[in-house]
Design an enzyme around this catalytic site. Structure first.
Site, PDB file in Angstrom:
ATOM      1  N   TRP A  73       0.843  -1.204   0.000  1.00 52.56           N
ATOM      2  CA  TRP A  73       0.000   0.000   0.000  1.00 52.56           C
ATOM      3  C   TRP A  73       0.872   1.244   0.000  1.00 52.56           C
ATOM      4  CZ3 TRP A  73      -4.219  -1.482  -1.846  1.00 52.56           C
ATOM      5  CH2 TRP A  73      -4.857  -2.654  -1.426  1.00 52.56           C
ATOM      6  N   ASP A 123      -1.721   6.736   6.202  1.00 53.44           N
ATOM      7  CA  ASP A 123      -2.775   5.782   5.851  1.00 53.44           C
ATOM      8  C   ASP A 123      -2.992   4.914   7.087  1.00 53.44           C
ATOM      9  OD1 ASP A 123      -4.289   3.665   4.918  1.00 53.44           O
ATOM     10  OD2 ASP A 123      -3.031   3.246   3.164  1.00 53.44           O
ATOM     11  N   LYS A 132     -11.973  -2.221   7.128  1.00 52.16           N
ATOM     12  CA  LYS A 132     -11.172  -3.028   8.029  1.00 52.16           C
ATOM     13  C   LYS A 132     -11.719  -2.919   9.453  1.00 52.16           C
ATOM     14  CE  LYS A 132      -8.596  -3.384   4.351  1.00 52.16           C
ATOM     15  NZ  LYS A 132      -7.538  -2.498   3.921  1.00 52.16           N
TER      16      LYS A 132
END
Ligand SMILES: *Cc1c(COP(=O)(O)O)cnc(C)c1O
Length: 361
Positions: free
Chosen positions: A102, A172, A196
């Site tokens: 990511w 993030d 999540k």
């Protein structure tokens, strides 16, 4: 019907009481005679829902007043472009730490819009650690410094934040948001996809310090401009109404049932300790991350034998422990133990692993 223990990395489990409440309110939300799915986003009743969601998030996360909270779409992945388009407009430079896929995707996207600099990377050891950072190597006039706080695929987390001085830290936090208290004032901006730890997929939360708004590049699409969403209360266009409503239920669960993020952290630490203690003492299984950088949320592990890994995943699935197969880039197994995973789910998984180890010794 029996529910399984779902160790999916995302979308992932939601608290059962949240699902029950959503089901109970499905046909008639608080006497409105409508499902939240059917409401006009411009209605008074929906405005109430989004306002309460924001107020709860501010309360639970202790977000200072000089930060805006935005409910956006396009996933955390859209933030990889929105961050540089909105913020990389002073010196046109930004620093990135590459701690996984990511983080790397975020860096690659930023490199399309300006001078993205890699400060450090842990790719040499399959991202199994967080690199030690030396502030002397940071770009002094960078527009921001970007990290991926919890690395979902590899199971690492920053236990200490980089010292970036006046350069805004952007993180993030998709896979660790709401897992423990976090000092928002240390960041210029935070972002997280919901699927999540917050809600079903469909909404991305952005928390941004007000002075960072209004600097977007001219080429920035209107829908990618934070200022537009801030000016319109996240209603420039139709927001993901139902997902935001489920987030409200999750935040109510954290506040009222769990008792806030300090308690959430204690429960998450208890769950993670159970699993890591077992891994550290097992002769068959071992964790893949250096102990000092282990995530509370994502726990990758292997037996060292691919066939045995596959056998474990198959038997675990049959026993009601699902989605334990590791990410294709790491192999082995990964147990994602987000907020909604009950302590009992981890206890039972560990008992199952012990039994598997005995049977296959
Ligand atoms: C899941 C995840 C993403 C991608 O989120 P999307 O909503 O699918 O774009 C980005 N970063 C992290 C840390 C993630 O865990």
């Amino acid at each position: 019907m029996a529910r399984v223990y779902n160790f999916s990395a995302g979308p992932s489990m939601l608290p059962e009481s949240v699902l029950t409440k959503a089901a109970a309110e499905m046909l008639d939300y608080e006497g409105s005679g409508q499902s939240v799915m059917e409401m006009s986003h411009r209605s008074k009743v929906y405005q109430g829902i989004i306002d309460q969601t924001e107020a709860l998030l501010r309360e639970v996360m202790n977000i200072p007043d000089n930060y805006k909270v935005l409910f956006l779409q396009g996933g955390a992945s859209s933030q990889f472009a929105m961050v540089p388009m909105n913020l990389m407009t002073g010196s046109g430079k930004a620093d990135y730490v590459i701690t996984g896929q990511w983080a790397k995707k975020a860096y690659k996207e930023a490199a399309r819009y300006g001078k993205a600099n890699v400060v450090a990377s842990s790719e040499d050891k399959t991202f199994s650690y967080i690199p030690k950072l030396d502030p002397a190597t940071f770009t002094p006039d960078a527009d921001y410094f970007h990290i991926c706080m919890n690395n979902t695929i590899y199971g690492t987390v920053y236990h200490e934040l980089p010292e970036t001085g006046d350069v805004p830290l952007v993180a993030d936090i998709s896979s660790c948001v709401l897992s423990r208290p976090i000092d928002v004032s240390k960041f210029g901006m935070l972002y997280a996809g919901a699927q999540k730890n917050m809600a079903p997929s469909g909404v991305t939360v952005v928390i941004i310090r007000e002075d960072l708004l209004g600097k977007a590049m001219d080429i920035t699409p209107t829908m990618f401009n934070y200022q537009i969403h801030a000016d319109n209360g996240s209603m420039f266009n139709t927001p993901p109404c139902y997902t935001i409503y489920v987030m409200k239920l999750v935040l109510e669960w954290i506040k009222n049932d769990i008792g806030g993020l300090e308690n959430m952290q204690k429960i998450n630490e208890q769950k993670a300790a159970m699993l890591y203690d077992f891994l550290d003492n097992s002769k068959m299984f071992r964790g893949t991350v250096v102990p000092e950088d282990r995530s509370l949320m994502n726990v990758p592990f292997v037996t060292g034998d691919e066939e045995l890994d596959a056998k474990f995943v198959k038997e675990a699935t049959a026993a009601g422990f699902v989605n334990l197969k590791g990410h294709r880039s790491v192999g082995g197994m990964r147990a994602s133990i987000y907020n909604a995973m009950p302590v009992e789910g981890v206890e039972k998984l560990v008992a199952f692993m012990k039994k598997f180890e005995e049977e296959n010794a």
